[in-house]
Design an enzyme around this catalytic site. Structure first.
Site, PDB file in Angstrom:
ATOM      1  N   GLU A  86       0.831  -1.202   0.000  1.00  0.00           N
ATOM      2  CA  GLU A  86       0.000   0.000   0.000  1.00  0.00           C
ATOM      3  C   GLU A  86       0.863   1.249   0.000  1.00  0.00           C
ATOM      4  O   GLU A  86       1.823   1.362   0.766  1.00  0.00           O
ATOM      5  CB  GLU A  86      -0.929   0.004   1.219  1.00  0.00           C
ATOM      6  CG  GLU A  86      -1.965   1.127   1.173  1.00  0.00           C
ATOM      7  CD  GLU A  86      -3.076   0.932   2.199  1.00  0.00           C
ATOM      8  OE1 GLU A  86      -4.034   0.178   1.904  1.00  0.00           O
ATOM      9  OE2 GLU A  86      -2.971   1.524   3.292  1.00  0.00           O
ATOM     10  N   HIS A 118       4.329 -11.085  13.055  1.00  0.00           N
ATOM     11  CA  HIS A 118       3.346 -11.723  13.919  1.00  0.00           C
ATOM     12  C   HIS A 118       3.307 -13.205  13.522  1.00  0.00           C
ATOM     13  O   HIS A 118       3.972 -13.605  12.588  1.00  0.00           O
ATOM     14  CB  HIS A 118       1.967 -11.065  13.794  1.00  0.00           C
ATOM     15  CG  HIS A 118       1.548 -10.702  12.406  1.00  0.00           C
ATOM     16  ND1 HIS A 118       1.755  -9.441  11.869  1.00  0.00           N
ATOM     17  CD2 HIS A 118       0.964 -11.414  11.429  1.00  0.00           C
ATOM     18  CE1 HIS A 118       1.280  -9.401  10.640  1.00  0.00           C
ATOM     19  NE2 HIS A 118       0.795 -10.589  10.338  1.00  0.00           N
ATOM     20  N   MET A 176      -8.456  -2.143   3.467  1.00  0.00           N
ATOM     21  CA  MET A 176      -8.502  -1.396   2.208  1.00  0.00           C
ATOM     22  C   MET A 176      -9.489  -0.236   2.353  1.00  0.00           C
ATOM     23  O   MET A 176     -10.659  -0.442   2.683  1.00  0.00           O
ATOM     24  CB  MET A 176      -8.964  -2.312   1.077  1.00  0.00           C
ATOM     25  CG  MET A 176      -7.963  -3.356   0.676  1.00  0.00           C
ATOM     26  SD  MET A 176      -8.627  -4.446  -0.608  1.00  0.00           S
ATOM     27  CE  MET A 176      -8.731  -3.333  -1.996  1.00  0.00           C
ATOM     28  N   HIS A 194      -2.118  -6.839  15.585  1.00  0.00           N
ATOM     29  CA  HIS A 194      -1.402  -6.670  14.308  1.00  0.00           C
ATOM     30  C   HIS A 194      -2.264  -5.995  13.249  1.00  0.00           C
ATOM     31  O   HIS A 194      -1.855  -5.881  12.091  1.00  0.00           O
ATOM     32  CB  HIS A 194      -0.895  -8.019  13.799  1.00  0.00           C
ATOM     33  CG  HIS A 194      -1.902  -8.846  13.056  1.00  0.00           C
ATOM     34  ND1 HIS A 194      -3.153  -9.126  13.551  1.00  0.00           N
ATOM     35  CD2 HIS A 194      -1.838  -9.464  11.845  1.00  0.00           C
ATOM     36  CE1 HIS A 194      -3.809  -9.884  12.690  1.00  0.00           C
ATOM     37  NE2 HIS A 194      -3.039 -10.100  11.640  1.00  0.00           N
TER      38      HIS A 194
END
Length: 451
Positions: free
Chosen positions: A183, A298, A347, A369
């Site tokens: 992203e 994680h 998103m 996380h």
């Protein structure tokens, strides 16, 4: 439940790091899975982060701790995407200087270098057998900006199933599907003092990566899940859920699993290492200087020292949030601030950069996380419309979030409506005193892969 302090509650078997707003809507299945996990022998601590939701055999958002002298290990709780994690790339540019046309070019060029989607391979990475096997035991790569990804510092590549070994050679620098993404974001500073120390500035153009150990880790997880079941059956070890497996760490199969798990966790970090290098090469091609701030994992088990005792800590869909001056912080740059904690939204929603604080000793220096699902993938696809998803991405509006597909149907299960509100989750993190915000990142464009 009994209140310990603001944002921290407990019942008979676990601690829940959640505000009342989140706790009141907590799925009963999470409570049942917590009760199940509490029945593993010798558990010293069991906790759940504010993004906790039902998983296979155990909940995502689990923190479970044993004293090393009597520890057990569970491939169920570690999960199959071993070492999955986040990496944040910083640049020297303002996001407002990257217009939509240039961002689209950058995204296309990145996707040309990094295959996306389930099962994809990257033929641009060609490794000799020696180099590949060296990688699977390499605790030093990116050592100044990441964890070492090991529990016992012992390796044995014979513990890796053949299928995992073979597919692993071809999947470095691949993104995967599901909730994995690359992203492109605009950063907004919250804590100016920490931001300056970390090289952040308001309006900065940054890139976030979320990916893991790909098929390599999945095969290892599935293989040892079956082996653990067989050993448990032969030794008469009972489990409250057939999908929840566990063995004492001195068992031969458990020892083998730990060694294979470590290689999978390292694989995941090297996967993100390659992807960040490819992304940086694209950015530099467009005269954008870029570097990695931090990488945090994680889905992993670590040995960590608390009150002068060695503990085995498994974080399932949860991540370290080490406070200032912690002995495990790998870089002096972060010694007096705590290390960066990268918390993605979904998103169309914001993500956060946070830092660990002393008060989170109660969670064994652990934070969630991400935002956490509220709808299963199946339910999301049935209930969320393409129009709702499009609106969340601001398509056809000012501030539209670019996405690497024309068919939103492919990603309906990853829409913001499938997840908890990241702002509510971050408020819970702050209220529970697990971490403090340093910056907020708004999405500009996202690359995802189909399942």
């Amino acid at each position: 439940m009994k209140k310990i302090r603001d944002g921290v509650y407990t019942n008979d078997y676990a601690i829940f790091f959640m505000t009342e707003e989140i706790l009141k809507d907590l799925d009963e299945g999470v409570l049942q899975q917590a009760k199940n996990a509490s029945q593993i022998p010798n558990v010293e601590f069991l906790g759940y982060t504010p993004d906790a939701h039902i998983g296979k055999g155990t909940s995502i958002g689990t923190i479970i701790v044993w004293d090393m002298s009597k520890a057990w290990i569970s491939p169920t709780i570690v999960g199959v995407d071993i070492g999955c994690g986040m990496r944040l790339i910083l640049t020297d540019k303002f996001a407002d200087d990257i217009d939509k046309a240039l961002l689209k070019i950058i995204m296309d060029e990145v996707e040309d270098l990094i295959p996306t989607g389930v099962g994809k391979k990257n033929k641009k990475i060609a490794l000799s057998k020696t180099k590949y096997e060296e990688y699977l035991q390499n605790t030093e790569i990116d050592k100044d900006i990441s964890d070492k990804m090991v529990l016992i510092h012992e390796f044995d590549l014979d513990t890796i199933p053949d299928e995992a070994y073979e597919i692993g050679k071809e999947q470095f620098a691949t993104l995967g599907g599901g909730n994995h993404f690359i992203e492109f974001q605009k950063l907004h500073v919250i804590d100016k003092i920490i931001a300056e120390k970390w090289g952040l500035f308001d309006g900065q153009f940054v890139v976030m990566i979320h990916s893991g150990s790909r098929r390599f880790g999945a095969v290892i997880g599935d293989y040892y899940q079956k082996k653990f079941k067989d050993v448990m059956k032969s030794k008469g070890i009972t489990t409250p859920d057939p999908q929840l497996t566990f063995l004492p760490i001195d068992n031969k199969v458990a020892k083998d699993y730990i060694k294979a798990m470590q290689s999978a966790a390292i694989y995941a970090k090297i996967n993100r290492h390659y992807m960040s290098n490819f992304i940086i090469s694209v950015l530099e091609k467009h005269s954008i200087d870029a570097w990695v701030l931090y990488d945090v994992a994680h889905n992993i088990a670590y040995m960590e020292r608390f009150a002068n005792r060695e503990k085995l800590v498994i974080r399932k869909g949860a991540t370290r949030a080490l406070p200032p001056n912690h002995y495990l912080i790998p870089n002096p740059k972060f010694a007096d601030t705590g290390h960066p904690v990268i918390l993605p939204g979904s998103m169309g929603s914001s993500s956060y950069l946070m830092r660990g604080i002393e008060d989170n000793i109660i969670s064994y220096h652990t934070v969630n996380h991400g935002a956490g699902r509220v709808l299963s993938r199946t339910k999301a696809k049935k209930t969320i419309s393409i129009e709702e998803f499009s609106k969340a991405l601001k398509q056809g509006q000012d501030g539209e979030i670019l996405i690497n597909t024309k068919n939103l149907k492919d990603f309906l299960d990853e829409s913001p409506q499938s997840y908890k509100d990241i702002e509510v989750v971050i408020n819970s993190v702050i209220t529970s005193r697990l971490a403090l915000p340093v910056a907020k990142m708004e999405p500009l464009g996202v690359i995802k892969g189909k399942d």
